[in-house]
Design a protein around this motif. Structure first.
Motif, mmCIF file in Angstrom:
data_model
loop_
_atom_site.group_PDB
_atom_site.id
_atom_site.type_symbol
_atom_site.label_atom_id
_atom_site.label_comp_id
_atom_site.label_asym_id
_atom_site.label_seq_id
_atom_site.Cartn_x
_atom_site.Cartn_y
_atom_site.Cartn_z
ATOM 1 N N MET A 76 7.397 34.274 36.966
ATOM 2 C CA MET A 76 7.302 35.145 35.813
ATOM 3 C C MET A 76 6.802 34.330 34.623
ATOM 4 O O MET A 76 7.137 33.167 34.482
ATOM 5 C CB MET A 76 8.670 35.738 35.469
ATOM 6 N N HIS A 77 6.069 34.965 33.777
ATOM 7 C CA HIS A 77 5.533 34.335 32.576
ATOM 8 C C HIS A 77 5.804 35.298 31.436
ATOM 9 O O HIS A 77 5.416 36.463 31.492
ATOM 10 C CB HIS A 77 4.031 34.110 32.763
ATOM 11 N N PHE A 78 6.507 34.839 30.388
ATOM 12 C CA PHE A 78 6.795 35.738 29.274
ATOM 13 C C PHE A 78 6.865 34.986 27.964
ATOM 14 O O PHE A 78 7.051 33.767 27.934
ATOM 15 C CB PHE A 78 8.077 36.549 29.515
ATOM 16 N N ASP A 79 6.673 35.726 26.873
ATOM 17 C CA ASP A 79 6.733 35.151 25.533
ATOM 18 C C ASP A 79 8.160 34.772 25.174
ATOM 19 O O ASP A 79 9.114 35.422 25.605
ATOM 20 C CB ASP A 79 6.224 36.160 24.494
ATOM 21 N N ARG A 80 8.286 33.711 24.392
ATOM 22 C CA ARG A 80 9.591 33.289 23.902
ATOM 23 C C ARG A 80 9.425 32.822 22.450
ATOM 24 O O ARG A 80 9.477 31.627 22.145
ATOM 25 C CB ARG A 80 10.151 32.170 24.760
ATOM 26 N N PRO A 81 9.187 33.779 21.526
ATOM 27 C CA PRO A 81 9.034 33.383 20.127
ATOM 28 C C PRO A 81 10.307 32.708 19.622
ATOM 29 O O PRO A 81 11.408 33.210 19.832
ATOM 30 C CB PRO A 81 8.761 34.698 19.395
ATOM 31 N N THR A 82 10.145 31.556 19.003
ATOM 32 C CA THR A 82 11.285 30.758 18.557
ATOM 33 C C THR A 82 11.191 30.535 17.052
ATOM 34 O O THR A 82 10.208 29.970 16.566
ATOM 35 C CB THR A 82 11.291 29.396 19.282
ATOM 36 N N PRO A 83 12.204 30.996 16.293
ATOM 37 C CA PRO A 83 12.154 30.803 14.841
ATOM 38 C C PRO A 83 12.213 29.326 14.458
ATOM 39 O O PRO A 83 12.932 28.538 15.073
ATOM 40 C CB PRO A 83 13.380 31.548 14.321
ATOM 41 N N LEU A 84 11.406 28.959 13.461
ATOM 42 C CA LEU A 84 11.394 27.602 12.932
ATOM 43 C C LEU A 84 12.182 27.600 11.624
ATOM 44 O O LEU A 84 12.146 28.572 10.881
ATOM 45 C CB LEU A 84 9.951 27.149 12.690
ATOM 46 N N GLU A 85 12.880 26.525 11.345
ATOM 47 C CA GLU A 85 13.770 26.466 10.182
ATOM 48 C C GLU A 85 13.025 26.374 8.865
ATOM 49 O O GLU A 85 12.107 25.560 8.721
ATOM 50 C CB GLU A 85 14.707 25.261 10.305
ATOM 51 N N GLY A 86 13.433 27.181 7.904
ATOM 52 C CA GLY A 86 12.956 27.090 6.534
ATOM 53 C C GLY A 86 11.569 27.644 6.304
ATOM 54 O O GLY A 86 10.835 27.979 7.233
ATOM 55 N N GLU A 87 11.208 27.747 5.033
ATOM 56 C CA GLU A 87 9.900 28.262 4.641
ATOM 57 C C GLU A 87 8.774 27.328 5.057
ATOM 58 O O GLU A 87 7.635 27.750 5.175
ATOM 59 C CB GLU A 87 9.851 28.491 3.128
ATOM 60 N N GLU A 88 9.082 26.062 5.260
ATOM 61 C CA GLU A 88 8.082 25.086 5.691
ATOM 62 C C GLU A 88 8.197 24.803 7.185
ATOM 63 O O GLU A 88 7.827 23.726 7.655
ATOM 64 C CB GLU A 88 8.212 23.806 4.877
ATOM 65 N N GLY A 89 8.691 25.782 7.918
ATOM 66 C CA GLY A 89 8.931 25.603 9.346
ATOM 67 C C GLY A 89 7.704 25.180 10.128
ATOM 68 O O GLY A 89 7.763 24.265 10.948
ATOM 69 N N LEU A 90 6.572 25.835 9.874
ATOM 70 C CA LEU A 90 5.354 25.477 10.602
ATOM 71 C C LEU A 90 4.870 24.091 10.201
ATOM 72 O O LEU A 90 4.516 23.278 11.056
ATOM 73 C CB LEU A 90 4.247 26.509 10.381
ATOM 74 N N LYS A 91 4.883 23.813 8.915
ATOM 75 C CA LYS A 91 4.472 22.489 8.427
ATOM 76 C C LYS A 91 5.339 21.400 9.069
ATOM 77 O O LYS A 91 4.821 20.388 9.554
ATOM 78 C CB LYS A 91 4.601 22.436 6.914
ATOM 79 N N ASN A 92 6.643 21.609 9.100
ATOM 80 C CA ASN A 92 7.559 20.631 9.695
ATOM 81 C C ASN A 92 7.283 20.456 11.191
ATOM 82 O O ASN A 92 7.332 19.343 11.718
ATOM 83 C CB ASN A 92 9.008 21.045 9.462
ATOM 84 N N TRP A 93 6.980 21.569 11.880
ATOM 85 C CA TRP A 93 6.685 21.513 13.311
ATOM 86 C C TRP A 93 5.417 20.700 13.546
ATOM 87 O O TRP A 93 5.364 19.852 14.438
ATOM 88 C CB TRP A 93 6.527 22.936 13.864
ATOM 89 N N ILE A 94 4.378 20.967 12.726
ATOM 90 C CA ILE A 94 3.113 20.239 12.864
ATOM 91 C C ILE A 94 3.326 18.743 12.642
ATOM 92 O O ILE A 94 2.837 17.916 13.421
ATOM 93 C CB ILE A 94 2.055 20.792 11.879
ATOM 94 N N ILE A 95 4.068 18.387 11.608
ATOM 95 C CA ILE A 95 4.317 16.970 11.317
ATOM 96 C C ILE A 95 5.110 16.315 12.445
ATOM 97 O O ILE A 95 4.833 15.190 12.845
ATOM 98 C CB ILE A 95 5.021 16.824 9.958
ATOM 99 N N MET A 96 6.081 17.049 13.007
ATOM 100 C CA MET A 96 6.922 16.489 14.067
ATOM 101 C C MET A 96 6.138 16.270 15.366
ATOM 102 O O MET A 96 6.248 15.226 16.014
ATOM 103 C CB MET A 96 8.117 17.399 14.364
ATOM 104 N N PHE A 97 5.314 17.240 15.754
ATOM 105 C CA PHE A 97 4.674 17.174 17.068
ATOM 106 C C PHE A 97 3.211 16.736 17.042
ATOM 107 O O PHE A 97 2.640 16.445 18.101
ATOM 108 C CB PHE A 97 4.781 18.528 17.775
ATOM 109 N N CYS A 98 2.585 16.702 15.868
ATOM 110 C CA CYS A 98 1.148 16.398 15.803
ATOM 111 C C CYS A 98 0.820 15.257 14.847
ATOM 112 O O CYS A 98 -0.340 15.096 14.467
ATOM 113 C CB CYS A 98 0.379 17.649 15.376
ATOM 114 N N SER A 99 1.797 14.479 14.457
ATOM 115 C CA SER A 99 1.567 13.443 13.451
ATOM 116 C C SER A 99 0.502 12.433 13.876
ATOM 117 O O SER A 99 -0.231 11.920 13.034
ATOM 118 C CB SER A 99 2.871 12.722 13.104
ATOM 119 N N GLU A 100 0.365 12.173 15.170
ATOM 120 C CA GLU A 100 -0.638 11.209 15.625
ATOM 121 C C GLU A 100 -2.061 11.695 15.335
ATOM 122 O O GLU A 100 -2.981 10.882 15.200
ATOM 123 C CB GLU A 100 -0.475 10.886 17.113
ATOM 124 N N LEU A 101 -2.247 12.995 15.196
ATOM 125 C CA LEU A 101 -3.579 13.529 14.876
ATOM 126 C C LEU A 101 -4.009 13.191 13.449
ATOM 127 O O LEU A 101 -5.191 13.231 13.139
ATOM 128 C CB LEU A 101 -3.597 15.050 15.054
#
Length: 70
Positions: free
Chosen positions: A1-26
């Motif tokens: 089975m394959h299904f969506d699993r939208p996961t809330p990110l913390e705070g108003e800067e959630g996406l920015k924090n996610w990018i910095i955490m997982f993509c900092s080497e870029l």
């Protein structure tokens, strides 16, 4: 089975924090102002689809596999 699993990110800067955490080497060797400009552009582009009522969501997918012995 394959299904969506939208996961809330913390705070108003959630996406920015996610990018910095997982993509900092870029961003290695890049000026801070360029890094921030790129992240702002990503946020603008993704806001309509990944931000709801001020909450950012990671668009994760879940794969469920069942093994059957034959």
């Amino acid at each position: 089975m394959h299904f969506d699993r939208p996961t809330p990110l913390e705070g108003e800067e959630g996406l920015k924090n996610w990018i910095i955490m997982f993509c900092s080497e870029l961003f290695e060797g890049m000026k801070e102002e360029s890094k921030h400009a790129i992240i702002e552009n990503v946020e603008k582009g993704l806001k309509p689809s990944l931000c709801e009522n001020g909450v950012w969501f990671a668009n994760y997918k879940r794969i469920r596999v069942i093994e059957v012995k034959g």
